[in-house]
Design a protein around this motif. Structure first.
Motif, PDB file in Angstrom:
ATOM      1  N   MET A   1       9.264   2.928  -7.609  1.00  0.00           N
ATOM      2  CA  MET A   1       8.467   2.970  -6.309  1.00  0.00           C
ATOM      3  C   MET A   1       7.910   0.849  -5.840  1.00  0.00           C
ATOM      4  O   MET A   1       7.889   0.567  -6.295  1.00  0.00           O
ATOM      5  CB  MET A   1       7.283   4.112  -6.981  1.00  0.00           C
ATOM      6  CG  MET A   1       6.606   4.484  -5.621  1.00  0.00           C
ATOM      7  SD  MET A   1       5.605   5.736  -6.306  1.00  0.00           S
ATOM      8  CE  MET A   1       4.269   4.444  -7.165  1.00  0.00           C
ATOM      9  N   ILE A   2       7.636   1.336  -4.626  1.00  0.00           N
ATOM     10  CA  ILE A   2       7.365   0.426  -4.007  1.00  0.00           C
ATOM     11  C   ILE A   2       5.903   0.629  -3.221  1.00  0.00           C
ATOM     12  O   ILE A   2       6.039   2.094  -2.682  1.00  0.00           O
ATOM     13  CB  ILE A   2       8.488  -0.478  -2.994  1.00  0.00           C
ATOM     14  CG1 ILE A   2       8.543   0.122  -1.872  1.00  0.00           C
ATOM     15  CG2 ILE A   2       9.898  -0.956  -3.830  1.00  0.00           C
ATOM     16  CD1 ILE A   2       9.465  -0.067  -1.298  1.00  0.00           C
ATOM     17  N   ALA A   3       5.350  -0.128  -3.145  1.00  0.00           N
ATOM     18  CA  ALA A   3       3.606  -0.213  -2.242  1.00  0.00           C
ATOM     19  C   ALA A   3       3.901  -1.098  -0.532  1.00  0.00           C
ATOM     20  O   ALA A   3       3.961  -2.002  -1.470  1.00  0.00           O
ATOM     21  CB  ALA A   3       2.836   0.599  -2.821  1.00  0.00           C
ATOM     22  N   LEU A   4       3.752  -0.456   0.603  1.00  0.00           N
ATOM     23  CA  LEU A   4       3.298  -1.812   1.179  1.00  0.00           C
ATOM     24  C   LEU A   4       1.880  -1.082   2.449  1.00  0.00           C
ATOM     25  O   LEU A   4       1.833   0.048   2.018  1.00  0.00           O
ATOM     26  CB  LEU A   4       4.612  -1.418   2.660  1.00  0.00           C
ATOM     27  CG  LEU A   4       5.668  -2.236   2.128  1.00  0.00           C
ATOM     28  CD1 LEU A   4       6.720  -1.686   1.278  1.00  0.00           C
ATOM     29  CD2 LEU A   4       6.234  -3.055   3.957  1.00  0.00           C
ATOM     30  N   PRO A   5       1.741  -2.269   2.797  1.00  0.00           N
ATOM     31  CA  PRO A   5       0.136  -1.837   3.228  1.00  0.00           C
ATOM     32  C   PRO A   5      -0.267  -1.760   4.359  1.00  0.00           C
ATOM     33  O   PRO A   5       0.795  -1.927   5.289  1.00  0.00           O
ATOM     34  CB  PRO A   5      -0.687  -3.389   2.534  1.00  0.00           C
ATOM     35  CG  PRO A   5       0.492  -4.247   2.791  1.00  0.00           C
ATOM     36  CD  PRO A   5       2.005  -3.870   2.229  1.00  0.00           C
ATOM     37  N   ASN A   6      -0.526  -0.873   5.229  1.00  0.00           N
ATOM     38  CA  ASN A   6      -1.397  -0.505   6.401  1.00  0.00           C
ATOM     39  C   ASN A   6      -2.361  -1.331   6.197  1.00  0.00           C
ATOM     40  O   ASN A   6      -3.109  -1.005   5.714  1.00  0.00           O
ATOM     41  CB  ASN A   6      -0.719   1.012   6.902  1.00  0.00           C
ATOM     42  CG  ASN A   6       0.726   1.664   5.733  1.00  0.00           C
ATOM     43  OD1 ASN A   6       1.553   0.856   6.199  1.00  0.00           O
ATOM     44  ND2 ASN A   6       0.318   2.801   4.550  1.00  0.00           N
ATOM     45  N   LEU A   7      -2.204  -0.757   7.748  1.00  0.00           N
ATOM     46  CA  LEU A   7      -3.231  -1.537   8.809  1.00  0.00           C
ATOM     47  C   LEU A   7      -5.160  -0.517   8.657  1.00  0.00           C
ATOM     48  O   LEU A   7      -6.121  -1.011   8.645  1.00  0.00           O
ATOM     49  CB  LEU A   7      -3.529  -1.475  10.844  1.00  0.00           C
ATOM     50  CG  LEU A   7      -3.258  -2.869  10.599  1.00  0.00           C
ATOM     51  CD1 LEU A   7      -2.788  -3.240  11.975  1.00  0.00           C
ATOM     52  CD2 LEU A   7      -3.617  -3.687   9.823  1.00  0.00           C
ATOM     53  N   ASP A   8      -4.981   0.403   8.337  1.00  0.00           N
ATOM     54  CA  ASP A   8      -5.295   1.172   8.005  1.00  0.00           C
ATOM     55  C   ASP A   8      -6.595   2.070   6.358  1.00  0.00           C
ATOM     56  O   ASP A   8      -6.891   2.591   6.063  1.00  0.00           O
ATOM     57  CB  ASP A   8      -5.670   3.012   8.630  1.00  0.00           C
ATOM     58  CG  ASP A   8      -4.305   3.451   7.426  1.00  0.00           C
ATOM     59  OD1 ASP A   8      -3.444   2.632   6.329  1.00  0.00           O
ATOM     60  OD2 ASP A   8      -3.809   4.478   7.657  1.00  0.00           O
ATOM     61  N   LYS A   9      -5.751   0.431   5.920  1.00  0.00           N
ATOM     62  CA  LYS A   9      -6.715   0.212   4.280  1.00  0.00           C
ATOM     63  C   LYS A   9      -5.851   1.250   3.867  1.00  0.00           C
ATOM     64  O   LYS A   9      -6.105   1.795   2.186  1.00  0.00           O
ATOM     65  CB  LYS A   9      -7.837  -0.020   4.625  1.00  0.00           C
ATOM     66  CG  LYS A   9      -8.592  -0.635   4.867  1.00  0.00           C
ATOM     67  CD  LYS A   9      -9.311  -1.458   4.296  1.00  0.00           C
ATOM     68  CE  LYS A   9      -9.390  -2.492   5.374  1.00  0.00           C
ATOM     69  NZ  LYS A   9     -11.257  -3.374   5.248  1.00  0.00           N
TER      70      LYS A   9
END
Ligand code: EGU
Length: 505
Positions: free
Chosen positions: A221-229
């Motif tokens: 699994m990978i996770a990337l951040p978004n502007l909406d936190k």
């Protein structure tokens, strides 16, 4: 403005390369028409479709810079300076991507599409056409037939058709009918699924400036951040394993076994729901050549080379296509007869190289990458690069932070591996030779070293010998218990043992 009509065509999910290319051609003064099969995503309420995040790195940024879009896009991206590796026990370890100031950006695909379309529209010589689906086109005449959502047909003549219409390109169908066109496509056994990790108390649930990774061999699994936190978590897993999980409780059980630290962050109920929202998505790798037909048509982006996402290079490679094409336009005075064959000649080896690398990394990560191995490999890369910055450049550094042509990066990587192996071999030979030299030249000193050491050992043993075992020890035949047994014959073995233990630390 020129009189010719040039057409950039777009009618599959990936607007990005198409829209960016429109800017490149418009900047050169061509009349550009963009055709897109879907509605205008800037007006659409629901944006369904492909993966939400993209990792923007050097090659993609350079292309955006060419059309003056770099600052606008990076201002809405989130820098990721390092990977954060999550072990099964929940331990987190960061590994930097490069030196200080080197980072990749997490960007939102929908926003990127919107910004690029709006930018293309600012050129007076560009028109955007939505809900136009390519039905057919002729390589002889350049006549294209589109069907519109109301069932009507539209025919347009183009001097140049640029097929930036994604992995399932409609433009490419014409190529497939022709002789001497090479084509291969491979679906990998893994699928991917996206899950959202909401903010906690209005803040990111994990450290935001990282690409979070949970390497678990066949699962990842990978996770990337978004502007909406929020974070977008992408779970990669063989389709057959996706299919084995059929109930909400099984989802939680699975996460409990492999990604326990994420359960409270995603939330039990959200996880149960999100998992069944969409079926797992397939991943395909496409290679073909040539990329052009005469001076009429050229394929770029995913239409020419869809890659699996395991190098974070799909968009970056497609954007770099635009720079390469633009540079050739400059070099050959916009003469399509010269530019198109040259584009195929220089670009095919590089696109095939990145397609192979992405596939290689997929196999590699699936085969034996758990969190310890991943940490170790990246650490060795970084250490070698630190001590030999000019000689050893990690492959992902060349791919991610330079514009070294992909196929050169691969060649250099093979060469570096040879250097590293040669270095290891030299050290080993050196150690053996050095060891034997010490043995032959200084055998007396070594003996002197060995004997006192033995004596010390015996003394230590005696000192700590428990009282009750004294009688037993006296009867023992073990050499270390008998002060007089350190006879000449046994010594060489002791010497070797000392040297060996020194060598192996
Ligand atoms: C975004 C979305 C870590 C897959 C490859 C690294 C991205 C990816 C890695 C997506 C990995 C994998 C690299 C980058 C990146 C790593 C990279 C962004 C993969 C070798 C929807 N990959 N992404 N490699 O090095 O070069 O950190 O799927 F987990 S960014 Cl699979 Cl640099």
């Amino acid at each position: 403005m020129e009189t010719e009509t040039k057409i950039t065509l777009k009618n599959q999910p990936d607007v990005v390369v198409g829209a960016l290319n429109a800017c490149f051609f418009a900047k050169r003064g061509f009349n550009v028409h963009v055709f897109e099969s879907r509605e205008d995503i800037r007006k659409a309420k629901i944006v369904k479709g492909r993966s939400i995040n993209l990792a923007l790195s050097h090659r993609g940024r350079q292309a955006l810079k060419h059309v003056g879009m770099e600052d606008k896009i990076i201002s809405k991206g989130i820098p990721m300076h390092a990977r954060m590796i999550h072990s099964l026990s929940g331990k987190q370890s960061p590994i930097p991507y490069g030196r200080k100031g080197q980072y990749i950006l997490s960007v939102d695909r929908a926003n990127l599409n919107k910004e690029l379309l709006s930018e293309a529209e600012t050129y007076p010589n560009t028109t955007l056409n939505f809900e136009h689906k390519l039905q057919d086109w002729s390589a002889d005449t350049g006549l294209m037939t589109f069907s519109r959502s109301d069932g009507s047909k539209d025919q347009i003549h183009a001097d140049l058709i640029v097929g930036c219409d994604g992995a399932f390109s409609a433009t490419r169908k014409q190529f497939l009918r022709r002789s001497r066109f090479n084509y291969s496509q491979t679906y990998i056994p893994h699928g991917y699924m996206e899950l959202t990790m909401p903010p906690v108390n209005g803040e990111f649930a994990m450290k935001p400036n990282y690409l979070h990774i949970w390497p678990r061999n066949t699962f990842m699994m990978i996770a990337l951040p978004n502007l909406d936190k929020t974070f977008t978590c992408t779970l990669f897993m063989p389709f057959e394993d996706f299919e084995k999980i059929t109930t909400g409780d099984e989802v939680i059980q699975f996460f409990q076994s492999y990604f326990p630290d994420t359960i409270p962050l995603i939330g039990v109920e959200a996880l149960k729901k999100d998992y069944f929202r969409l079926p797992a998505q397939a991943m395909v790798s496409v290679k073909c050549s040539p990329y052009h037909i005469g001076d009429k048509c050229v394929l770029m982006g995913d239409a020419a080379h869809a890659v699996v996402p395991f190098y974070g290079q799909g968009m970056n490679a497609g954007f770099e296509d635009c720079i390469v094409f633009d540079e050739l336009m400059e070099q050959f005075n916009e003469d399509f007869c010269a530019v198109l064959p040259e584009y195929t000649r220089v670009r095919v080896p590089d696109d095939h190289a990145i397609a192979d690398l992405a596939m290689y990394n997929y196999v590699e990560m699936r085969a034996h990458v758990n969190s310890k191995w991943f940490l170790f490999r990246k650490y060795v890369d970084n250490v070698l690069h630190f001590f030999l910055p000019k000689t050893i450049i990690p492959l992902y550094t060349m791919v991610t932070f330079t514009r070294i042509p992909y196929h050169h990066a691969v060649e250099r990587w093979h060469w570096q591996n040879k250097v590293i192996n040669y270095g290891l071999l030299l050290s080993a030979v050196g150690a053996v030779l050095g060891g034997s030299y010490l043995l032959t030249k200084h055998s007396q000193q070594v003996n002197n070293l060995a004997v006192p050491a033995e004596k010390m050992w015996t003394r230590l043993k005696r000192k700590h010998r428990p009282v009750y075992s004294r009688t037993i020890q006296t009867c023992s035949v073990a050499p270390e218990c008998n002060e007089n047994s350190s006879g000449g014959e046994k010594r060489p073995i002791h010497k070797c043992a000392y040297i060996l233990s020194w060598l192996t630390g």
